[in-house]
Design a protein around this motif. Structure first.
Motif, PDB file in Angstrom:
ATOM      1  N   THR A  83      -2.262 -11.218 -54.436  1.00 15.48           N
ATOM      2  CA  THR A  83      -0.949 -10.645 -54.747  1.00 15.48           C
ATOM      3  C   THR A  83      -0.302 -10.078 -53.499  1.00 15.48           C
ATOM      4  OG1 THR A  83      -1.635 -10.108 -57.000  1.00 15.48           O
ATOM      5  CG2 THR A  83       0.236  -8.879 -56.112  1.00 15.48           C
ATOM      6  N   LEU A  84      -1.081  -9.353 -52.711  1.00 14.44           N
ATOM      7  CA  LEU A  84      -0.560  -8.761 -51.481  1.00 14.44           C
ATOM      8  C   LEU A  84      -0.164  -9.837 -50.475  1.00 14.44           C
ATOM      9  CD1 LEU A  84      -0.013  -6.168 -49.880  1.00 14.44           C
ATOM     10  CD2 LEU A  84      -2.401  -6.234 -49.105  1.00 14.44           C
ATOM     11  N   GLU A  85      -0.973 -10.895 -50.372  1.00 15.68           N
ATOM     12  CA  GLU A  85      -0.665 -12.006 -49.477  1.00 15.68           C
ATOM     13  C   GLU A  85       0.688 -12.632 -49.817  1.00 15.68           C
ATOM     14  OE1 GLU A  85      -1.275 -15.093 -46.550  1.00 15.68           O
ATOM     15  OE2 GLU A  85      -2.147 -13.106 -46.830  1.00 15.68           O
ATOM     16  N   SER A  86       0.923 -12.886 -51.094  1.00 18.01           N
ATOM     17  CA  SER A  86       2.199 -13.472 -51.519  1.00 18.01           C
ATOM     18  C   SER A  86       3.368 -12.556 -51.182  1.00 18.01           C
ATOM     19  CB  SER A  86       2.169 -13.749 -53.018  1.00 18.01           C
ATOM     20  OG  SER A  86       1.184 -14.703 -53.332  1.00 18.01           O
ATOM     21  N   HIS A  87       3.156 -11.267 -51.355  1.00 20.56           N
ATOM     22  CA  HIS A  87       4.212 -10.300 -51.060  1.00 20.56           C
ATOM     23  C   HIS A  87       4.540 -10.291 -49.574  1.00 20.56           C
ATOM     24  CE1 HIS A  87       6.617  -6.674 -51.519  1.00 20.56           C
ATOM     25  NE2 HIS A  87       5.935  -6.117 -50.529  1.00 20.56           N
ATOM     26  N   LEU A  88       3.515 -10.201 -48.723  1.00 16.61           N
ATOM     27  CA  LEU A  88       3.748 -10.089 -47.285  1.00 16.61           C
ATOM     28  C   LEU A  88       4.177 -11.409 -46.648  1.00 16.61           C
ATOM     29  CD1 LEU A  88       0.909  -7.601 -46.317  1.00 16.61           C
ATOM     30  CD2 LEU A  88       3.385  -7.208 -46.151  1.00 16.61           C
ATOM     31  N   ALA A  89       3.951 -12.508 -47.333  1.00 11.75           N
ATOM     32  CA  ALA A  89       4.430 -13.796 -46.815  1.00 11.75           C
ATOM     33  C   ALA A  89       5.955 -13.858 -46.799  1.00 11.75           C
ATOM     34  CB  ALA A  89       3.869 -14.941 -47.657  1.00 11.75           C
ATOM     35  N   GLN A  90       6.610 -12.972 -47.538  1.00  8.15           N
ATOM     36  CA  GLN A  90       8.064 -13.003 -47.678  1.00  8.15           C
ATOM     37  C   GLN A  90       8.771 -11.905 -46.876  1.00  8.15           C
ATOM     38  OE1 GLN A  90       9.324 -15.552 -49.441  1.00  8.15           O
ATOM     39  NE2 GLN A  90       7.194 -16.170 -49.805  1.00  8.15           N
ATOM     40  N   ARG A  91       8.022 -11.041 -46.189  1.00  8.53           N
ATOM     41  CA  ARG A  91       8.655  -9.913 -45.501  1.00  8.53           C
ATOM     42  C   ARG A  91       7.743  -9.408 -44.385  1.00  8.53           C
ATOM     43  NH1 ARG A  91       7.795  -9.544 -50.408  1.00  8.53           N
ATOM     44  NH2 ARG A  91       9.950  -9.262 -51.071  1.00  8.53           N
ATOM     45  N   ALA A  92       8.320  -8.682 -43.464  1.00 11.82           N
ATOM     46  CA  ALA A  92       7.555  -8.182 -42.315  1.00 11.82           C
ATOM     47  C   ALA A  92       6.673  -6.997 -42.666  1.00 11.82           C
ATOM     48  CB  ALA A  92       8.512  -7.799 -41.182  1.00 11.82           C
ATOM     49  N   PHE A  93       7.182  -6.137 -43.556  1.00 12.90           N
ATOM     50  CA  PHE A  93       6.449  -4.928 -43.929  1.00 12.90           C
ATOM     51  C   PHE A  93       6.490  -4.772 -45.447  1.00 12.90           C
ATOM     52  CE2 PHE A  93       7.806  -4.152 -39.547  1.00 12.90           C
ATOM     53  CZ  PHE A  93       6.607  -3.756 -38.969  1.00 12.90           C
ATOM     54  N   MET A  94       5.802  -3.781 -45.951  1.00 10.85           N
ATOM     55  CA  MET A  94       5.634  -3.667 -47.397  1.00 10.85           C
ATOM     56  C   MET A  94       6.954  -3.524 -48.145  1.00 10.85           C
ATOM     57  SD  MET A  94       2.507  -4.126 -48.158  1.00 10.85           S
ATOM     58  CE  MET A  94       2.789  -3.807 -49.894  1.00 10.85           C
ATOM     59  N   ALA A  95       7.901  -2.786 -47.571  1.00 17.39           N
ATOM     60  CA  ALA A  95       9.164  -2.549 -48.277  1.00 17.39           C
ATOM     61  C   ALA A  95      10.328  -3.326 -47.680  1.00 17.39           C
ATOM     62  CB  ALA A  95       9.483  -1.051 -48.297  1.00 17.39           C
ATOM     63  N   GLY A  96      10.038  -4.271 -46.802  1.00 20.14           N
ATOM     64  CA  GLY A  96      11.129  -5.065 -46.236  1.00 20.14           C
ATOM     65  C   GLY A  96      10.912  -5.386 -44.774  1.00 20.14           C
ATOM     66  N   GLU A  97      11.941  -5.159 -43.965  1.00 18.79           N
ATOM     67  CA  GLU A  97      11.903  -5.586 -42.567  1.00 18.79           C
ATOM     68  C   GLU A  97      11.579  -4.470 -41.589  1.00 18.79           C
ATOM     69  OE1 GLU A  97      11.902  -8.823 -41.844  1.00 18.79           O
ATOM     70  OE2 GLU A  97      11.918  -8.932 -44.037  1.00 18.79           O
ATOM     71  N   HIS A  98      11.291  -3.264 -42.091  1.00 21.98           N
ATOM     72  CA  HIS A  98      10.877  -2.202 -41.177  1.00 21.98           C
ATOM     73  C   HIS A  98       9.756  -1.379 -41.801  1.00 21.98           C
ATOM     74  CE1 HIS A  98      13.827  -0.020 -43.673  1.00 21.98           C
ATOM     75  NE2 HIS A  98      13.141   1.074 -43.363  1.00 21.98           N
ATOM     76  N   PHE A  99       9.017  -0.709 -40.935  1.00 23.58           N
ATOM     77  CA  PHE A  99       7.863   0.102 -41.313  1.00 23.58           C
ATOM     78  C   PHE A  99       8.321   1.307 -42.141  1.00 23.58           C
ATOM     79  CE2 PHE A  99       4.844   3.541 -40.407  1.00 23.58           C
ATOM     80  CZ  PHE A  99       3.620   2.923 -40.594  1.00 23.58           C
ATOM     81  N   THR A 100       7.652   1.528 -43.265  1.00 22.37           N
ATOM     82  CA  THR A 100       7.950   2.688 -44.111  1.00 22.37           C
ATOM     83  C   THR A 100       6.659   3.353 -44.556  1.00 22.37           C
ATOM     84  OG1 THR A 100       7.890   1.537 -46.248  1.00 22.37           O
ATOM     85  CG2 THR A 100      10.004   1.513 -45.036  1.00 22.37           C
ATOM     86  N   MET A 101       6.809   4.397 -45.358  1.00 22.07           N
ATOM     87  CA  MET A 101       5.656   5.126 -45.900  1.00 22.07           C
ATOM     88  C   MET A 101       4.729   4.219 -46.696  1.00 22.07           C
ATOM     89  SD  MET A 101       7.607   7.304 -48.878  1.00 22.07           S
ATOM     90  CE  MET A 101       8.462   6.489 -50.244  1.00 22.07           C
ATOM     91  N   ALA A 102       5.248   3.126 -47.256  1.00 24.09           N
ATOM     92  CA  ALA A 102       4.430   2.240 -48.091  1.00 24.09           C
ATOM     93  C   ALA A 102       3.352   1.532 -47.287  1.00 24.09           C
ATOM     94  CB  ALA A 102       5.318   1.209 -48.784  1.00 24.09           C
ATOM     95  N   ASP A 103       3.600   1.297 -46.007  1.00 26.89           N
ATOM     96  CA  ASP A 103       2.631   0.558 -45.199  1.00 26.89           C
ATOM     97  C   ASP A 103       1.362   1.361 -44.942  1.00 26.89           C
ATOM     98  OD1 ASP A 103       4.055  -2.050 -44.278  1.00 26.89           O
ATOM     99  OD2 ASP A 103       5.557  -0.487 -44.007  1.00 26.89           O
ATOM    100  N   ILE A 104       1.454   2.672 -44.965  1.00 27.05           N
ATOM    101  CA  ILE A 104       0.317   3.503 -44.583  1.00 27.05           C
ATOM    102  C   ILE A 104      -0.831   3.421 -45.591  1.00 27.05           C
ATOM    103  CG2 ILE A 104      -0.405   5.911 -44.235  1.00 27.05           C
ATOM    104  CD1 ILE A 104       2.227   6.310 -42.697  1.00 27.05           C
ATOM    105  N   PRO A 105      -0.623   3.693 -46.874  1.00 29.87           N
ATOM    106  CA  PRO A 105      -1.753   3.592 -47.808  1.00 29.87           C
ATOM    107  C   PRO A 105      -2.333   2.180 -47.910  1.00 29.87           C
ATOM    108  CG  PRO A 105       0.043   4.834 -48.795  1.00 29.87           C
ATOM    109  CD  PRO A 105       0.584   4.204 -47.558  1.00 29.87           C
ATOM    110  N   ILE A 106      -1.457   1.168 -47.897  1.00 30.24           N
ATOM    111  CA  ILE A 106      -1.945  -0.209 -48.011  1.00 30.24           C
ATOM    112  C   ILE A 106      -2.771  -0.568 -46.778  1.00 30.24           C
ATOM    113  CG2 ILE A 106      -1.296  -2.626 -48.265  1.00 30.24           C
ATOM    114  CD1 ILE A 106      -0.681  -1.019 -50.745  1.00 30.24           C
ATOM    115  N   ALA A 107      -2.306  -0.199 -45.595  1.00 32.90           N
ATOM    116  CA  ALA A 107      -3.052  -0.523 -44.383  1.00 32.90           C
ATOM    117  C   ALA A 107      -4.390   0.199 -44.337  1.00 32.90           C
ATOM    118  CB  ALA A 107      -2.228  -0.192 -43.149  1.00 32.90           C
ATOM    119  N   CYS A 108      -4.446   1.423 -44.825  1.00 28.23           N
ATOM    120  CA  CYS A 108      -5.734   2.128 -44.870  1.00 28.23           C
ATOM    121  C   CYS A 108      -6.709   1.405 -45.798  1.00 28.23           C
ATOM    122  CB  CYS A 108      -5.526   3.573 -45.316  1.00 28.23           C
ATOM    123  SG  CYS A 108      -4.783   4.632 -44.045  1.00 28.23           S
TER     124      CYS A 108
END
Length: 206
Positions: free
Chosen positions: A141-166
């Motif tokens: 599921t995560l692979e499909s999501h990130l295949a369409q965008r640079a970061f979790m919430a779109g094209e720039h780094f946000t708070m969402a990237d931190i928990p997922i990356a951990c």
């Protein structure tokens, strides 16, 4: 100065420390939890009656629950950037942060505990296999999501990237084979290149 309680072996403490580093905050971290104890003391339980880490104190304001702390710090210090102002972008970030806590972490926890914190002779292969199967499905599921965008919430780094990356740091660190996920691997390499992730995503699991 921001005060943080918690040991760096905790995935939840990692989130908060990394966030503070991303925001360029001065902070003081006190070891707590695990072998350090502290969390059952009366003083600590006045901060967090759940006896868990992390906890922060910010100008007299005490807060617990790791993803909530990440949201709070980003809203206070990076409103409109790490904490999106556009409503749909913000709640997209919120959704993935909740997904990490309610879906990905419960699925991955058994493998982590078995492979990292349980002696080899006491491990349960069936429990590891069950956990791995659940995580691989979620990683798809995560692979499909990130295949369409640079970061979790779109094209720039946000708070969402931190928990997922951990969580991905934990998954990638387990001593076992896993399926190749090119989009996740590309995203994670970009995340690890961030200076603020140093001292968090480069730690060995323990």
């Amino acid at each position: 100065m921001l005060k943080i309680w918690g040991r760096m072996s905790s995935i939840n403490v990692k989130k908060v420390v990394w966030t503070a580093q991303e925001l360029g905050l001065d902070f003081q971290r006190t070891e707590a939890g695990g072998l350090f104890g502290v969390v059952k003391t009366p003083d600590y339980m006045r901060l967090n009656p759940n006896s868990l880490v992390p906890v922060i104190e910010d100008e007299g304001y005490v807060l617990w629950e790791s993803n909530v702390i990440v949201r709070y710090l980003c809203a206070k210090h990076s409103f409109g950037q790490m904490y999106p102002t556009e409503l749909r972008e913000r709640f997209d970030a919120e959704r993935w942060m909740d997904w990490q806590q309610t879906s990905l972490n419960p699925a991955s926890r058994p493998s982590f505990w078995q492979l990292i914190r349980t002696p080899a002779e006491q491990r349960n292969p069936a429990l590891i296999a069950e956990s791995n199967a659940a995580v691989e499905s979620l990683m798809s599921t995560l692979e499909s999501h990130l295949a369409q965008r640079a970061f979790m919430a779109g094209e720039h780094f946000t708070m969402a990237d931190i928990p997922i990356a951990c969580e991905v740091h934990r998954w990638f660190g387990l001593p076992q084979p896993r399926q190749s996920r090119p989009a996740i691997e590309r995203w994670y390499a970009n995340i690890c290149a961030r200076q603020a992730s140093k001292g968090v995503l480069d730690l060995a699991l323990s």
